[in-house]
Design a protein around this motif. Structure first.
Motif, PDB file in Angstrom:
ATOM      1  N   CYS A 135       0.882  -1.462   0.092  1.00 25.78           N
ATOM      2  CA  CYS A 135      -0.203  -0.117   0.052  1.00 25.78           C
ATOM      3  C   CYS A 135       0.680   0.705  -0.202  1.00 25.78           C
ATOM      4  O   CYS A 135       1.601   1.203   0.533  1.00 25.78           O
ATOM      5  CB  CYS A 135      -1.006   0.001   0.835  1.00 25.78           C
ATOM      6  SG  CYS A 135      -2.203   1.358   1.320  1.00 25.78           S
ATOM      7  N   HIS A 136       0.778   2.685  -0.863  1.00 28.77           N
ATOM      8  CA  HIS A 136       1.471   3.413  -0.601  1.00 28.77           C
ATOM      9  C   HIS A 136       1.387   4.201   0.398  1.00 28.77           C
ATOM     10  O   HIS A 136       2.246   4.748   0.622  1.00 28.77           O
ATOM     11  CB  HIS A 136       0.972   4.330  -1.955  1.00 28.77           C
ATOM     12  CG  HIS A 136      -0.602   5.171  -1.510  1.00 28.77           C
ATOM     13  ND1 HIS A 136      -1.212   4.600  -1.821  1.00 28.77           N
ATOM     14  CD2 HIS A 136      -0.437   6.567  -1.136  1.00 28.77           C
ATOM     15  CE1 HIS A 136      -2.853   5.463  -1.636  1.00 28.77           C
ATOM     16  NE2 HIS A 136      -2.121   6.259  -0.925  1.00 28.77           N
ATOM     17  N   CYS A 142      -3.389  -2.655   1.553  1.00 29.11           N
ATOM     18  CA  CYS A 142      -3.855  -1.644   1.843  1.00 29.11           C
ATOM     19  C   CYS A 142      -5.654  -2.013   2.654  1.00 29.11           C
ATOM     20  O   CYS A 142      -5.848  -1.124   3.178  1.00 29.11           O
ATOM     21  CB  CYS A 142      -4.534  -1.667   0.621  1.00 29.11           C
ATOM     22  SG  CYS A 142      -3.844  -1.569  -0.847  1.00 29.11           S
TER      23      CYS A 142
HETATM   24 ZN   LIG Z   1      -3.320   1.200  -0.513  1.00 28.55          ZN
END
Ligand SMILES: [Zn+2]
Length: 178
Positions: A135-136, A142
């Motif tokens: 996930c960023h 996420c």
């Molecule tokens: Zn994410």
């Protein structure tokens, strides 16, 4: 059968700075037309259904742990590139462009298996997580929050999943895009 066509664009730029990012020549695979239900559900031909907006959803899992990492969407080009390069490509609905996962963030997803569900409406990728996070925001998955049941049993409040609380964002992982 997957047949290569060369109608698509040859190269893509991914870098926000405008620097040319070298990518393998991009061309779409020619996926078979959808067949009968029997062919789609039990046959051995890959007939992914791209919906009205040209996208097919993709669930991505860690090949080792089985953990669901993310849900993404692919257009024909993204799926073709995923198959051909062995790295996950998606269609970013927020940026409205092809998204080579990890190109900016370093969170690339080498693909170990590509599966499709019975009606060929959804792709499943099993990937090897290279950076420890997918996930960023910096979490492995996420899906790092969990809805808790509220007192009235209808209201839920979001909280960090207990199973994930020990997994803090990794240092050095930054997200340059939306
Ligand atoms: Zn994410």
């Amino acid at each position: 059968m997957l047949k290569r066509t060369n109608k698509s664009t040859a190269h893509r730029k991914f870098s926000p700075s405008g620097a040319l990012v070298r990518e393998p020549a991009s061309f779409e695979l020619s996926f078979p037309n959808r067949g009968t239900n029997k062919q789609i559900e039990e046959g051995m031909l890959f007939m992914p259904k791209f919906s009205g907006n040209g996208l097919i959803p993709c669930v991505t899992r860690d090949v080792h742990s089985g953990e669901v990492l993310m849900l993404g969407y692919m257009n024909r080009e993204a799926l073709s590139l995923t198959i051909q390069t062995g790295y996950a490509h998606y269609w970013s609905r927020s940026r409205n462009q092809l998204w080579h996962k990890g190109e900016r963030s370093g969170q690339s997803q080498p693909v170990r298996e590509i599966l499709i569900d019975d009606d060929q409406y959804c792709v499943l990728l099993k990937v090897h997580l290279t950076s420890g996070a997918s996930c960023h925001v910096g979490y492995r998955s996420c899906f790092f929050r969990r809805l808790e049941r509220g007192d009235d049993r209808t209201a839920f409040r979001a909280s960090l999943s207990g199973a994930q609380q020990g997994v803090r964002p990794l240092q050095g992982i930054r997200w340059a895009g939306a």
